[in-house]
Scaffold this motif. Structure first.
Motif, PDB file in Angstrom:
ATOM      1  N   ALA A  98       0.152  -1.138  -0.050  1.00 15.33           N
ATOM      2  CA  ALA A  98      -0.053   0.150  -0.429  1.00 15.33           C
ATOM      3  C   ALA A  98       0.949   1.073  -0.010  1.00 15.33           C
ATOM      4  O   ALA A  98       1.954   1.476   0.270  1.00 15.33           O
ATOM      5  N   PRO A  99      -0.077   2.278  -0.318  1.00 10.87           N
ATOM      6  CA  PRO A  99       1.405   4.075  -0.506  1.00 10.87           C
ATOM      7  C   PRO A  99       1.503   3.760   1.018  1.00 10.87           C
ATOM      8  O   PRO A  99       1.393   4.221   2.294  1.00 10.87           O
ATOM      9  N   SER A 100       2.810   4.562   0.753  1.00  8.81           N
ATOM     10  CA  SER A 100       3.497   5.177   2.073  1.00  8.81           C
ATOM     11  C   SER A 100       3.398   6.735   1.916  1.00  8.81           C
ATOM     12  O   SER A 100       4.105   7.591   1.419  1.00  8.81           O
ATOM     13  N   ASN A 101       3.944   7.509   3.424  1.00 12.59           N
ATOM     14  CA  ASN A 101       4.436   8.299   3.478  1.00 12.59           C
ATOM     15  C   ASN A 101       3.211   9.791   2.840  1.00 12.59           C
ATOM     16  O   ASN A 101       3.729  10.380   2.495  1.00 12.59           O
ATOM     17  N   VAL A 102       2.176   9.731   3.093  1.00  9.15           N
ATOM     18  CA  VAL A 102       0.965   9.728   2.910  1.00  9.15           C
ATOM     19  C   VAL A 102       0.931  11.416   3.366  1.00  9.15           C
ATOM     20  O   VAL A 102       0.908  11.449   3.874  1.00  9.15           O
ATOM     21  N   ASP A 103       0.923  12.184   2.781  1.00  9.38           N
ATOM     22  CA  ASP A 103       0.797  13.573   2.974  1.00  9.38           C
ATOM     23  C   ASP A 103      -0.246  14.716   2.666  1.00  9.38           C
ATOM     24  O   ASP A 103      -0.415  14.592   1.312  1.00  9.38           O
ATOM     25  N   ALA A 104      -0.043  15.594   2.032  1.00 12.41           N
ATOM     26  CA  ALA A 104      -1.007  17.014   1.781  1.00 12.41           C
ATOM     27  C   ALA A 104      -0.187  18.445   1.933  1.00 12.41           C
ATOM     28  O   ALA A 104       0.263  18.763   3.751  1.00 12.41           O
ATOM     29  N   VAL A 105       0.180  19.115   0.926  1.00 10.92           N
ATOM     30  CA  VAL A 105       0.144  20.554   0.912  1.00 10.92           C
ATOM     31  C   VAL A 105      -0.931  21.585   0.970  1.00 10.92           C
ATOM     32  O   VAL A 105      -2.051  20.878  -0.115  1.00 10.92           O
ATOM     33  N   PHE A 106      -1.194  22.584   1.745  1.00  9.78           N
ATOM     34  CA  PHE A 106      -2.291  23.347   1.428  1.00  9.78           C
ATOM     35  C   PHE A 106      -1.816  24.467   1.951  1.00  9.78           C
ATOM     36  O   PHE A 106      -0.800  25.392   1.919  1.00  9.78           O
ATOM     37  N   ASP A 107      -1.953  25.549   0.598  1.00 11.92           N
ATOM     38  CA  ASP A 107      -1.946  26.713   0.080  1.00 11.92           C
ATOM     39  C   ASP A 107      -3.079  27.591  -0.052  1.00 11.92           C
ATOM     40  O   ASP A 107      -3.644  27.679  -0.238  1.00 11.92           O
ATOM     41  N   ILE A 108      -2.993  28.218   1.173  1.00 20.15           N
ATOM     42  CA  ILE A 108      -4.514  29.213   1.543  1.00 20.15           C
ATOM     43  C   ILE A 108      -4.409  31.191   0.714  1.00 20.15           C
ATOM     44  O   ILE A 108      -3.189  30.765   1.514  1.00 20.15           O
ATOM     45  N   THR A 109      -5.032  31.575   0.235  1.00 20.85           N
ATOM     46  CA  THR A 109      -5.075  32.632   0.059  1.00 20.85           C
ATOM     47  C   THR A 109      -5.849  33.501   1.000  1.00 20.85           C
ATOM     48  O   THR A 109      -6.104  33.253   1.885  1.00 20.85           O
ATOM     49  N   GLN A 110      -4.741  34.507   0.685  1.00 20.60           N
ATOM     50  CA  GLN A 110      -4.947  35.831   2.274  1.00 20.60           C
ATOM     51  C   GLN A 110      -6.027  36.984   1.759  1.00 20.60           C
ATOM     52  O   GLN A 110      -5.681  37.785   1.926  1.00 20.60           O
ATOM     53  N   ASP A 111      -6.947  36.357   1.037  1.00 18.62           N
ATOM     54  CA  ASP A 111      -7.701  36.941   0.794  1.00 18.62           C
ATOM     55  C   ASP A 111      -9.233  36.802   1.561  1.00 18.62           C
ATOM     56  O   ASP A 111     -10.262  37.827   0.673  1.00 18.62           O
ATOM     57  N   ASN A 112      -9.384  36.400   2.405  1.00 18.53           N
ATOM     58  CA  ASN A 112     -10.632  36.419   3.411  1.00 18.53           C
ATOM     59  C   ASN A 112     -11.795  35.125   2.082  1.00 18.53           C
ATOM     60  O   ASN A 112     -12.723  35.835   2.507  1.00 18.53           O
ATOM     61  N   THR A 113     -11.259  34.698   1.030  1.00 24.85           N
ATOM     62  CA  THR A 113     -11.970  34.446   0.693  1.00 24.85           C
ATOM     63  C   THR A 113     -12.251  32.468   1.325  1.00 24.85           C
ATOM     64  O   THR A 113     -13.485  32.030   1.204  1.00 24.85           O
ATOM     65  N   GLY A 114     -11.215  32.218   1.827  1.00 20.99           N
ATOM     66  CA  GLY A 114     -11.915  30.802   2.746  1.00 20.99           C
ATOM     67  C   GLY A 114     -10.831  29.781   1.156  1.00 20.99           C
ATOM     68  O   GLY A 114     -11.289  28.500   1.655  1.00 20.99           O
ATOM     69  N   LEU A 115     -10.699  30.157   0.133  1.00 29.22           N
ATOM     70  CA  LEU A 115     -10.568  29.734  -0.544  1.00 29.22           C
ATOM     71  C   LEU A 115      -8.762  28.619  -0.639  1.00 29.22           C
ATOM     72  O   LEU A 115      -7.580  28.999  -0.531  1.00 29.22           O
ATOM     73  N   VAL A 116      -8.632  27.377  -0.296  1.00 28.19           N
ATOM     74  CA  VAL A 116      -7.601  26.101   0.277  1.00 28.19           C
ATOM     75  C   VAL A 116      -7.143  25.174  -0.694  1.00 28.19           C
ATOM     76  O   VAL A 116      -8.471  24.937  -2.377  1.00 28.19           O
ATOM     77  N   THR A 117      -5.762  25.368  -1.155  1.00 27.97           N
ATOM     78  CA  THR A 117      -5.432  24.587  -3.016  1.00 27.97           C
ATOM     79  C   THR A 117      -5.278  23.674  -2.107  1.00 27.97           C
ATOM     80  O   THR A 117      -4.138  23.824  -1.471  1.00 27.97           O
ATOM     81  N   ILE A 118      -5.167  21.748  -2.442  1.00 24.99           N
ATOM     82  CA  ILE A 118      -4.102  21.258  -1.450  1.00 24.99           C
ATOM     83  C   ILE A 118      -4.245  20.373  -3.321  1.00 24.99           C
ATOM     84  O   ILE A 118      -4.365  20.321  -3.072  1.00 24.99           O
ATOM     85  N   VAL A 119      -3.227  19.925  -2.006  1.00 27.42           N
ATOM     86  CA  VAL A 119      -1.384  19.063  -3.555  1.00 27.42           C
ATOM     87  C   VAL A 119      -1.656  18.052  -2.646  1.00 27.42           C
ATOM     88  O   VAL A 119      -0.909  18.122  -1.588  1.00 27.42           O
TER      89      VAL A 119
END
Length: 690
Positions: free
Chosen positions: A35-56
């Motif tokens: 099974a896959p290992s070292n599972v992770d994610a990067v969060f990128d939150i915009t700084q305009d108070n829209t609440g838009l988050v990019t998840i990689v």
């Protein structure tokens, strides 16, 4: 075909046997992929108070992902190293990243995501007091990231916020002077806010009282000195009709049981100058006719130095202007207190009186050479300025300016035979930068908009002309003794000009010194002065039987208006009949008047119908000996338009070119009774002078 199948079978057996015998290559079997290992994610939150988050998402051995956003929703399948975006509200979320490999084996990892919105930044608050009424305050605010602005004016306990959008304005009127804590809170989409507070001081009115007294200013301290059971205050005009349509007036309540001499006093800034103006006029609203109104002037410190004159009300529940002649006053004394008594001589019965427009005028015993209407001379250098008196070469208007500034050259300056003065600017005049304009034609700006209740005093021997009344002026509004205005709020209450009249009194030259220079204005009389007791503005008396008809002169038995008609037909009772000093006459009807069936109306308020719509170019002729007044001009009329000499109109197109009325003037030429005979009947109208 049979041989071909046998060959394939042999190859398969051979390969299978080979694979079974090579242990080192068992790695390539799917059974051994983990099974896959070292599972992770990067969060990128915009700084305009829209609440838009990019998840990689990322992981070793993963071919696809699924993300549980932690708010009850998920991403669905994500292949490869793709990213996904999601919009959050402010909060903390447990985000689950599920990584799946080629063998469908899945590994999950949970990461905490904290979505925190930024507080508004760069909050700018603008607090502005109204120039005319400093108790009216406007607040606006802007801030980066702000979505809503909450404003607390600080004058109400448990105050609820006033909500505005950034850049909008909220306005509040403070009831009392004092210090108030103003709070402005800028909110973003999150919990974080930015706050601003300021102590706002609302000053009590402090300007002194000067004549004329009109109660319009919120800056003047109208400190009433009530006595004997009278209670006075400034209120909104409860009956803005007839001779007084001003916004604010003084209210005087004579309580039940109040003394017969109950009254109120107002103290002026300076003693009254009675040298030329000994006639006083006061607008009064009384609940009863026949009530004695006493006007008294007293010395500032010695009440025994006083002079008083009585006048009697002639109408009930309506405004009228009373006159008080102080021609016999001892001018050697100083008088600085204005004292008014209502229903003098009678015990108070709880009645309420109103008064306004206390002004001092010159008795109409002599006609001033200035009396009439004047305009700026339509020539070059009609108004000019220079370094010394007699030299006006710094600047002067050109001939072309007469056309370019036509909205200024058609302004009129009217000197009344009773000492009154007025600026008439029409719908527009030349508005300069200091007035908020752009040196072009525009809407007149208060107080230099013609609304000033002003008077004038011409001293021929001294060669001076004084205009009294804040906002009244000659030539240019900005010019006053010693300087030039930088703001309309700084308008002065009195201006004195050096004045020179031509030999025939048809041209007037004025000069005035400012700071470091002299202005000169050249005016011409727009027409010959007609000294007529009719000159001025008249209205139908706001009372029962103001107009009616009957079989004989003075008999109104056929029909007459009721008291209720004054309200029902308000569009008629507010019509005015204007007799000009130059012999001109006009009907001023406004947007509506009473339109009858013969005019195509329905006996109700409606748009005026030509030619009885005020557009007639008319004149009047008053014959005091014959007791008649004649109007010349098709569509001009007094009272009602249908009545003419010998009949009543059935069609507006048949309006006569001239109508003559019998006329009787009374009460100091302030009441006019008109009679006109129609076919077999007589109409009567009662008009009162504004």
């Amino acid at each position: 075909m049979k041989n071909y199948k046998n060959i394939l079978a042999l190859l398969f057996i051979t390969l299978f046997a080979f694979s079974c015998t090579t242990d080192e290559d068992k790695f390539y079997s799917l059974d051994y992929i983990q099974a896959p290992s070292n599972v992770d994610a990067v969060f990128d939150i915009t700084q305009d108070n829209t609440g838009l988050v990019t998840i990689v998402p990322n992981a070793e051995g993963a071919t696809r992902f699924n993300i549980d956003f932690g708010d009850g929703t998920d991403s669905g399948e994500i292949t490869g190293q793709s990213s996904v975006t999601h919009t959050y509200t402010e909060g903390v979320y447990s985000v689950v990243i599920a990584a799946t490999g080629i063998t469908d084996l899945t590994t999950e990892a949970t990461k905490e995501l904290n979505v925190t919105f930024k507080a508004p930044e760069d909050l700018v608050v603008t607090i502005t007091k109204n120039a005319a009424n400093p108790k009216i305050v406007s607040i606006s605010a802007t801030a980066t990231y702000a979505t809503i602005i909450d404003i607390y004016f600080g004058d109400v306990e448990d105050e609820e916020a006033t909500h505005i959008l950034p850049g909008e304005t909220a306005t509040n009127t403070y009831a009392e002077p004092g210090d108030y804590i103003v709070k402005v809170i800028a909110k973003s989409a999150g919990a974080a806010t930015t706050e601003y507070t300021e102590t706002l001081t609302i000053d009590a009115a402090s300007d002194p009282i000067n004549l004329p007294i009109d109660f319009e200013s919120y800056l003047v301290n109208y400190a009433f000195g009530d006595f004997g059971g009278l209670s006075s205050s400034v209120i909104d005009n409860p009956d803005a009709t007839g001779v007084n349509t001003s916004s604010r007036v003084a209210q005087a309540v004579k309580a039940s049981g109040a003394e017969t001499w109950a009254g109120t006093a107002l103290t002026l800034e300076n003693p009254i100058d009675f040298s030329t103006k000994t006639l006083f006029k006061v607008k009064v609203w009384s609940p009863k006719s026949g009530a004695v109104v006493k006007l008294k002037f007293e010395n500032l410190t010695d009440g025994s130095i006083a002079s008083e004159v009585d006048a009697t009300t002639t109408v009930a529940n309506a405004w009228e202007e009373l006159e008080f002649n102080f021609s016999s006053i001892d001018v050697a004394n100083e008088y600085q207190k204005v004292v008014l008594f209502f229903d003098f001589g009678n015990v108070g019965d709880g009645s309420t009186y109103y008064f306004d427009g206390v002004k001092q005028v010159t008795p109409p015993t002599e006609v001033s050479p200035l009396a009439g209407t004047w305009v700026m001379a339509p020539v070059a250098d009609a108004f000019s300025v220079g370094p010394v008196e007699g030299e006006y070469w710094w600047w002067g208007n050109s001939v072309d300016d007469v056309t370019l500034r036509a909205c200024y050259f058609d302004d009129t300056y009217t000197f009344g035979t009773d000492g009154s003065f007025s600026n008439d600017l029409g719908g527009e005049s030349w508005i300069e930068g200091w007035q908020g304009g752009n040196d072009a034609c525009g809407t007149p700006v208060a107080p230099h908009d013609g609304t000033a209740m002003a008077t004038y005093a011409y001293d021929e021997a001294a060669g001076t002309l004084t205009i009294d009344g804040k906002g009244a002026y000659l030539g240019l509004a900005k010019v006053y003794n010693g300087g030039e205005l930088l703001s309309p709020d700084d308008a002065v209450s009195s201006i004195t000009y050096k004045a020179t009249l031509s030999d025939d009194n048809s041209a007037l030259t004025l000069v005035i010194e400012v700071d470091g220079g002299w202005w000169r204005f050249q005016l011409v009389k727009s027409s010959d002065v007609v000294v007529s007791p009719l000159a001025g503005t008249w209205q139908m008396a706001p009372e029962a039987d103001a107009l009616g008809v009957g079989p004989s002169l003075g008999d109104l038995s056929y029909w007459s208006n009721s008291v209720d008609d004054v309200t029902t037909r308000a569009c008629f009772f507010d019509d005015t009949y204007v007799f000009g000093n130059d012999g001109s006459f006009s009907n001023v009807l406004g947007d509506d008047t009473w339109v009858e069936a013969w005019q195509g109306g329905s006996d109700a308020c409606g748009t005026p119908v030509a030619p009885h719509d005020g557009t007639a170019a008319a004149t009047f002729t008053y014959d005091a000996v014959a007791g008649t007044v004649t109007l010349d001009g098709k569509g001009a009329y007094l009272g009602i338009p249908k009545a003419y000499n010998g009949g009543e109109l059935k069609d507006p197109a048949n309006a006569p070119e001239s109508i003559t009325y019998d006329i009787e003037l009374s009460e100091g030429n302030t009441v006019m009774i008109l009679d006109i005979e129609v076919l077999g009947a007589w109409w009567r109208y009662k008009l009162v002078k504004n």
